[in-house]
Write a protein that holds these residues in place. Structure first.
Motif, PDB file in Angstrom:
ATOM      1  N   ARG A 286      -1.701  -0.341  20.166  1.00  0.00           N
ATOM      2  CA  ARG A 286      -1.379  -1.651  19.574  1.00  0.00           C
ATOM      3  C   ARG A 286      -1.987  -2.780  20.402  1.00  0.00           C
ATOM      4  O   ARG A 286      -2.494  -3.764  19.848  1.00  0.00           O
ATOM      5  CB  ARG A 286       0.133  -1.823  19.479  1.00  0.00           C
ATOM      6  CG  ARG A 286       0.566  -3.209  19.021  1.00  0.00           C
ATOM      7  CD  ARG A 286       2.024  -3.226  18.633  1.00  0.00           C
ATOM      8  NE  ARG A 286       2.238  -2.542  17.361  1.00  0.00           N
ATOM      9  CZ  ARG A 286       3.438  -2.344  16.823  1.00  0.00           C
ATOM     10  NH1 ARG A 286       4.521  -2.754  17.457  1.00  0.00           N
ATOM     11  NH2 ARG A 286       3.557  -1.739  15.675  1.00  0.00           N
ATOM     12  N   ALA A 287      -1.961  -2.641  21.715  1.00  0.00           N
ATOM     13  CA  ALA A 287      -2.560  -3.664  22.582  1.00  0.00           C
ATOM     14  C   ALA A 287      -4.053  -3.787  22.316  1.00  0.00           C
ATOM     15  O   ALA A 287      -4.604  -4.895  22.263  1.00  0.00           O
ATOM     16  CB  ALA A 287      -2.298  -3.327  24.041  1.00  0.00           C
ATOM     17  N   LYS A 288      -4.742  -2.643  22.119  1.00  0.00           N
ATOM     18  CA  LYS A 288      -6.172  -2.678  21.818  1.00  0.00           C
ATOM     19  C   LYS A 288      -6.436  -3.391  20.496  1.00  0.00           C
ATOM     20  O   LYS A 288      -7.413  -4.131  20.367  1.00  0.00           O
ATOM     21  CB  LYS A 288      -6.724  -1.257  21.776  1.00  0.00           C
ATOM     22  CG  LYS A 288      -6.864  -0.590  23.136  1.00  0.00           C
ATOM     23  CD  LYS A 288      -7.473   0.803  23.019  1.00  0.00           C
ATOM     24  CE  LYS A 288      -7.667   1.433  24.381  1.00  0.00           C
ATOM     25  NZ  LYS A 288      -8.278   2.790  24.273  1.00  0.00           N
ATOM     26  N   GLN A 289      -5.564  -3.142  19.506  1.00  0.00           N
ATOM     27  CA  GLN A 289      -5.710  -3.820  18.223  1.00  0.00           C
ATOM     28  C   GLN A 289      -5.587  -5.331  18.367  1.00  0.00           C
ATOM     29  O   GLN A 289      -6.206  -6.079  17.605  1.00  0.00           O
ATOM     30  CB  GLN A 289      -4.664  -3.320  17.222  1.00  0.00           C
ATOM     31  CG  GLN A 289      -4.936  -1.916  16.667  1.00  0.00           C
ATOM     32  CD  GLN A 289      -3.969  -1.549  15.570  1.00  0.00           C
ATOM     33  OE1 GLN A 289      -2.755  -1.722  15.708  1.00  0.00           O
ATOM     34  NE2 GLN A 289      -4.485  -1.056  14.460  1.00  0.00           N
ATOM     35  N   MET A 290      -4.801  -5.761  19.324  1.00  0.00           N
ATOM     36  CA  MET A 290      -4.599  -7.195  19.561  1.00  0.00           C
ATOM     37  C   MET A 290      -5.647  -7.771  20.504  1.00  0.00           C
ATOM     38  O   MET A 290      -5.599  -8.960  20.824  1.00  0.00           O
ATOM     39  CB  MET A 290      -3.190  -7.432  20.111  1.00  0.00           C
ATOM     40  CG  MET A 290      -2.078  -7.012  19.167  1.00  0.00           C
ATOM     41  SD  MET A 290      -0.431  -7.139  19.904  1.00  0.00           S
ATOM     42  CE  MET A 290      -0.297  -8.909  20.122  1.00  0.00           C
ATOM     43  N   GLY A 291      -6.578  -6.931  20.960  1.00  0.00           N
ATOM     44  CA  GLY A 291      -7.662  -7.434  21.794  1.00  0.00           C
ATOM     45  C   GLY A 291      -7.472  -7.242  23.284  1.00  0.00           C
ATOM     46  O   GLY A 291      -8.278  -7.729  24.084  1.00  0.00           O
ATOM     47  N   PHE A 292      -6.410  -6.503  23.697  1.00  0.00           N
ATOM     48  CA  PHE A 292      -6.164  -6.268  25.122  1.00  0.00           C
ATOM     49  C   PHE A 292      -6.491  -4.810  25.427  1.00  0.00           C
ATOM     50  O   PHE A 292      -5.671  -3.917  25.212  1.00  0.00           O
ATOM     51  CB  PHE A 292      -4.708  -6.578  25.480  1.00  0.00           C
ATOM     52  CG  PHE A 292      -4.293  -7.982  25.146  1.00  0.00           C
ATOM     53  CD1 PHE A 292      -4.642  -9.037  25.968  1.00  0.00           C
ATOM     54  CD2 PHE A 292      -3.557  -8.252  23.995  1.00  0.00           C
ATOM     55  CE1 PHE A 292      -4.268 -10.333  25.661  1.00  0.00           C
ATOM     56  CE2 PHE A 292      -3.179  -9.544  23.667  1.00  0.00           C
ATOM     57  CZ  PHE A 292      -3.541 -10.597  24.500  1.00  0.00           C
ATOM     58  N   THR A 297     -11.294  -4.104  30.608  1.00  0.00           N
ATOM     59  CA  THR A 297     -10.969  -4.872  31.811  1.00  0.00           C
ATOM     60  C   THR A 297     -11.444  -4.138  33.061  1.00  0.00           C
ATOM     61  O   THR A 297     -12.021  -4.736  33.981  1.00  0.00           O
ATOM     62  CB  THR A 297      -9.443  -5.102  31.897  1.00  0.00           C
ATOM     63  OG1 THR A 297      -9.005  -5.794  30.729  1.00  0.00           O
ATOM     64  CG2 THR A 297      -9.090  -5.912  33.141  1.00  0.00           C
ATOM     65  N   PHE A 298     -11.230  -2.817  33.086  1.00  0.00           N
ATOM     66  CA  PHE A 298     -11.679  -2.012  34.224  1.00  0.00           C
ATOM     67  C   PHE A 298     -13.203  -2.060  34.348  1.00  0.00           C
ATOM     68  O   PHE A 298     -13.741  -2.192  35.464  1.00  0.00           O
ATOM     69  CB  PHE A 298     -11.208  -0.569  34.044  1.00  0.00           C
ATOM     70  CG  PHE A 298     -11.753   0.380  35.073  1.00  0.00           C
ATOM     71  CD1 PHE A 298     -11.271   0.385  36.374  1.00  0.00           C
ATOM     72  CD2 PHE A 298     -12.778   1.259  34.751  1.00  0.00           C
ATOM     73  CE1 PHE A 298     -11.781   1.248  37.327  1.00  0.00           C
ATOM     74  CE2 PHE A 298     -13.293   2.128  35.695  1.00  0.00           C
ATOM     75  CZ  PHE A 298     -12.788   2.122  36.986  1.00  0.00           C
ATOM     76  N   GLN A 299     -13.895  -1.968  33.222  1.00  0.00           N
ATOM     77  CA  GLN A 299     -15.357  -2.024  33.241  1.00  0.00           C
ATOM     78  C   GLN A 299     -15.848  -3.345  33.832  1.00  0.00           C
ATOM     79  O   GLN A 299     -16.766  -3.380  34.655  1.00  0.00           O
ATOM     80  CB  GLN A 299     -15.902  -1.853  31.819  1.00  0.00           C
ATOM     81  CG  GLN A 299     -16.089  -0.415  31.375  1.00  0.00           C
ATOM     82  CD  GLN A 299     -16.747  -0.332  30.026  1.00  0.00           C
ATOM     83  OE1 GLN A 299     -16.407  -1.069  29.103  1.00  0.00           O
ATOM     84  NE2 GLN A 299     -17.710   0.562  29.887  1.00  0.00           N
ATOM     85  N   LYS A 300     -15.230  -4.434  33.411  1.00  0.00           N
ATOM     86  CA  LYS A 300     -15.639  -5.753  33.894  1.00  0.00           C
ATOM     87  C   LYS A 300     -15.386  -5.884  35.389  1.00  0.00           C
ATOM     88  O   LYS A 300     -16.226  -6.401  36.140  1.00  0.00           O
ATOM     89  CB  LYS A 300     -14.891  -6.844  33.131  1.00  0.00           C
ATOM     90  CG  LYS A 300     -15.321  -6.995  31.673  1.00  0.00           C
ATOM     91  CD  LYS A 300     -14.526  -8.094  30.985  1.00  0.00           C
ATOM     92  CE  LYS A 300     -14.961  -8.270  29.529  1.00  0.00           C
ATOM     93  NZ  LYS A 300     -14.168  -9.318  28.834  1.00  0.00           N
TER      94      LYS A 300
END
Length: 319
Positions: A286-292, A297-300
């Motif tokens: 669900r967080a991924k669906q919301m853009g989180f 973040t780990f890649q960046k």
């Protein structure tokens, strides 16, 4: 064979229709297509592509135009519209039914229904109902639960622990839709809905205990009739040689009724708390669906760290 919905069932389930004429006929009529038709050109006499097998819905526009015609024209048009395969005529807004339509319907043994609802509203309600009940259904071996309002289908080989894991999720406040066998159908292009077969509704099988009734044991809040399937959790026995996703970069999918649903594979191993892992998997999805997305973040952060180290090495090299 194509599916069908008995007109009497449609009448009872929607609870917005009234029988104007032919109450004894609705038991013998069935709807085989989900589309509702609003006759327009037919009222002018053009019948080349008339879909006679659909529910014929007449609203304010159609009735007003029909009232502009003379008696003979109305009689001719409605007699052509009334065919042996026409399920029924439906008049919205409780508008007066033209006498000629009533006569044509009596002649061809077609019921006439009315509704106080607007044409647009009743069109939407009936179309959605018919799409769900006429949709092609298939069965999947698995357990369907709703976690924080999101339908999660748990699959895996027999004996891997699907039902026991679902039971633990129910104890944590989530809801059961179906155990062992899940009936699924496609509601629209992107939506898959799952429900329990009637014989298994609210029931769950736990090896060593037998059949239990989740509704009786945990209350009505622990069960639900159907839900959209948003995520598939595949349980499989731990294989030390397998290469499991550890960072979340891989995105697996499972095709259900021609719709691709995201799938997460979770290895089963003694000591792993599967219900918590599945709960977290659902929250993470669900967080991924919301853009989180934690993997992004780990890649960046990793890229920034590499860039900083590279710059530091360059400065040292200059010195």
């Amino acid at each position: 064979m194509p599916g069908k919905v008995e007109l009497s069932k449609l009448f009872e389930d929607t609870n917005v229709l009234h029988v104007y004429q032919g109450k004894e006929l609705i038991k013998n009529r069935a709807v085989t297509v989900s589309d509702i038709y609003r006759p327009g050109l037919e009222l002018t006499g053009y019948f080349d592509f008339y879909p006679s097998n659909r529910i014929q819905l007449l609203g304010r526009t159609e009735i007003s135009y029909a009232n502009m015609l003379d008696h003979e024209s109305r009689l001719e048009v409605f007699n052509k519209m009334a065919t042996s395969e026409t399920p029924c005529f439906l008049i919205s807004r409780s508008l007066p039914v033209p006498r000629e339509l009533s006569e044509a319907a009596v002649k061809k043994q077609i019921p006439i229904l009315t509704t106080p609802e607007s044409t647009t509203y009743i069109l939407s309600v009936l179309t959605q109902y018919l799409r769900e009940h006429l949709a092609e259904r298939t069965s999947i071996h698995g357990v369907l639960v709703e976690i924080n309002g999101m339908g999660v289908l748990i699959t895996g080989a027999s004996g891997v622990g699907k039902s026991e894991t679902a039971l633990a999720l129910i104890q944590r406040g989530h809801r059961l839709i179906a155990d062992d066998r899940v009936d699924v159908y496609q509601r629209d292009h992107d939506t898959i809905v799952g429900e329990a077969p009637k014989i298994l509704n609210h029931l769950m099988e736990i090896r060593g205990i037998g059949i239990i009734d989740i509704k009786d044991m945990f209350g009505v809040g622990a069960v639900k009739d159907h839900t959209e399937i948003k995520l598939v959790i595949k349980l499989e026995n731990w294989d030390p040689k397998a290469n499991y996703d550890r960072l979340g970069f891989d995105q697996d999918k499972r095709e259900i009724c021609n719709v691709e649903v995201p799938q997460v594979t979770i290895p089963v191993k003694v000591g792993r708390n599967l219900e918590i892992i599945i709960e977290i998997a659902a929250l993470n999805f669900r967080a991924k669906q919301m853009g989180f997305d934690a993997s992004i973040t780990f890649q960046k952060q990793l890229a920034n760290l590499i860039n900083q180290n590279t710059q530091a090495d360059e400065v040292k090299g200059e010195k």
